[in-house]
Design an enzyme around this catalytic site. Structure first.
Site, PDB file in Angstrom:
ATOM      1  CG  HIS A  61      -1.717   1.255   1.363  1.00 36.48           C
ATOM      2  ND1 HIS A  61      -2.835   1.489   0.588  1.00 36.48           N
ATOM      3  CD2 HIS A  61      -1.548   2.357   2.134  1.00 36.48           C
ATOM      4  CE1 HIS A  61      -3.321   2.677   0.889  1.00 36.48           C
ATOM      5  NE2 HIS A  61      -2.568   3.224   1.822  1.00 36.48           N
ATOM      6  CB  SER A  62       1.023   4.280   0.345  1.00 37.46           C
ATOM      7  OG  SER A  62       1.310   5.640   0.174  1.00 37.46           O
ATOM      8  CG  LEU A  63       7.357   3.402   0.699  1.00 40.33           C
ATOM      9  CD1 LEU A  63       8.156   3.872  -0.511  1.00 40.33           C
ATOM     10  CD2 LEU A  63       8.006   3.861   2.002  1.00 40.33           C
ATOM     11  CB  SER A  89      -4.206  -0.519  -2.162  1.00 33.73           C
ATOM     12  OG  SER A  89      -3.456  -0.617  -0.969  1.00 33.73           O
TER      13      SER A  89
END
Length: 198
Positions: A61-63, A89
């Protein structure tokens, strides 16, 4: 890691959640954070390869989405055949990332305000300045990794890729989310779900 522990009961007995704890976070808080994206990807790929006797998917997720993507590309180059897919995501396509503030360069107060806007850190934690002084170095390291990531063209992923995106996530450019498809030479799925970044 705590964010992913509840997933185990939802996935059943035939799937095991193996969360990765980066240095400088959680029980590894006293270890120095890794600030080189390539170095971190190399270490993660090594750990995954050493524990990949069974078929597995990567999720980030993200990074973590960028890290999982780069680990998947590295494992594919190494010919690791147990990788069955990638799920990401909260992240724009790696080759179509919009310009964002370099949050690791913000002062403490501005950084805490940005964390509050992201809506992923409990307010009680953000208001505890003593605890935040312990946590901010690892937060800065994450934002530095994110800011300094540079996409390099390579072969498309030959495993299924599934992307999840929040309909109300103001921290990503929505037009850049479907561009993940351009990184995939196999099945691709995009799911827009209600919610913000977290």
């Amino acid at each position: 890691i705590a964010s992913f522990q509840p997933w185990q009961s939802e996935l059943g007995e035939h799937t095991e959640v193996c969360a990765i704890q980066l240095p400088g976070r959680g029980p590894r808080l006293l270890e120095p954070s890794i600030r080189s994206f390539d170095e971190l990807v190399g270490q993660l790929a090594e750990v995954v390869s050493a524990n990949a006797e069974l078929p597995f998917w990567l999720f980030g997720h993200s990074l973590g989405a960028l890290l999982a993507f780069e680990v998947a590309r590295r494992l594919q180059r190494q010919g690791l055949h147990n990788l069955r897919g990638l799920m990401v995501s909260g992240c724009e396509a790696p080759h179509r990332r919009s310009q964002r503030p370099r949050l690791h360069e913000f002062d403490d107060e501005a950084l805490i305000e940005r964390l509050q806007a992201l809506n992923g850190t409990p307010r009680e934690l953000l208001q505890n300045r003593e605890l935040m002084q312990l946590l901010l170095p690892s937060v800065r390291a994450d934002f530095e990794l994110f800011s300094n990531y540079h996409y390099q063209p390579a072969q498309a992923l030959e495993v299924p890729v599934t992307v999840f995106a929040g309909l109300h996530d103001d921290h990503v450019e929505h037009a850049n989310i479907p561009c993940w498809r351009e990184q995939v030479g196999a099945t691709f799925a995009l799911h827009w779900i209600p919610g913000d970044h977290f």
